[in-house]
Design a protein around this motif. Structure first.
Motif, PDB file in Angstrom:
ATOM      1  N   SER A  38       9.832   7.892  -2.142  1.00 40.46           N
ATOM      2  CA  SER A  38       9.363   9.160  -1.590  1.00 40.46           C
ATOM      3  C   SER A  38       7.973   9.474  -2.120  1.00 40.46           C
ATOM      4  O   SER A  38       7.684   9.273  -3.296  1.00 40.46           O
ATOM      5  CB  SER A  38      10.319  10.283  -1.975  1.00 40.46           C
ATOM      6  N   THR A  39       7.108   9.963  -1.236  1.00 41.62           N
ATOM      7  CA  THR A  39       5.764  10.365  -1.647  1.00 41.62           C
ATOM      8  C   THR A  39       5.760  11.801  -2.149  1.00 41.62           C
ATOM      9  O   THR A  39       4.770  12.251  -2.714  1.00 41.62           O
ATOM     10  CB  THR A  39       4.772  10.264  -0.471  1.00 41.62           C
ATOM     11  N   GLN A  48       8.177  11.959   3.618  1.00 34.08           N
ATOM     12  CA  GLN A  48       7.339  10.786   3.843  1.00 34.08           C
ATOM     13  C   GLN A  48       7.662   9.731   2.780  1.00 34.08           C
ATOM     14  O   GLN A  48       7.850  10.067   1.616  1.00 34.08           O
ATOM     15  CB  GLN A  48       5.864  11.173   3.772  1.00 34.08           C
ATOM     16  N   TYR A  49       7.691   8.464   3.179  1.00 38.91           N
ATOM     17  CA  TYR A  49       8.061   7.378   2.276  1.00 38.91           C
ATOM     18  C   TYR A  49       7.037   6.256   2.280  1.00 38.91           C
ATOM     19  O   TYR A  49       6.326   6.046   3.258  1.00 38.91           O
ATOM     20  CB  TYR A  49       9.409   6.771   2.685  1.00 38.91           C
ATOM     21  N   LEU A  50       7.004   5.527   1.174  1.00 40.43           N
ATOM     22  CA  LEU A  50       6.345   4.229   1.092  1.00 40.43           C
ATOM     23  C   LEU A  50       7.477   3.217   1.030  1.00 40.43           C
ATOM     24  O   LEU A  50       8.554   3.502   0.497  1.00 40.43           O
ATOM     25  CB  LEU A  50       5.460   4.135  -0.152  1.00 40.43           C
ATOM     26  N   HIS A  63       2.606   1.536   3.390  1.00 36.59           N
ATOM     27  CA  HIS A  63       2.774   2.771   4.155  1.00 36.59           C
ATOM     28  C   HIS A  63       3.382   2.360   5.500  1.00 36.59           C
ATOM     29  O   HIS A  63       3.066   1.285   6.019  1.00 36.59           O
ATOM     30  CB  HIS A  63       1.398   3.422   4.355  1.00 36.59           C
TER      31      HIS A  63
END
Length: 71
Positions: A38-39, A48-50, A63
């Motif tokens: 998680s960012t 939003q995730y990486l 990304h």
């Protein structure tokens, strides 16, 4: 291979889009999502995730804009 753009989950087979380069990435550009990070950012009510992607012995972070799901 059919490619669908969207969210990814652990276990998804993904291709890194052309024009994206990273040491340790396989020549085929295909890897397996092994972890989501998680960012801490929430956009439009969604976290939003990486994505951590495994290529043989290497695990690299991407990304989602650089990933395509592979079927």
């Amino acid at each position: 291979m059919k490619v669908v753009i969207g969210d990814f989950k652990i276990g998804d087979l993904v291709r890194i889009k052309k024009g994206t380069h990273s040491p340790g990435m396989s020549e085929s550009r295909i890897g397996l999502v092994v972890e989501l990070r998680s960012t801490g950012i929430v956009k439009r009510g969604r976290s939003q995730y990486l994505y951590m992607v495994r290529f043989g012995e290497s695990v690299l972070q991407f990304h989602p804009m650089f990933l395509e799901r592979v079927y």
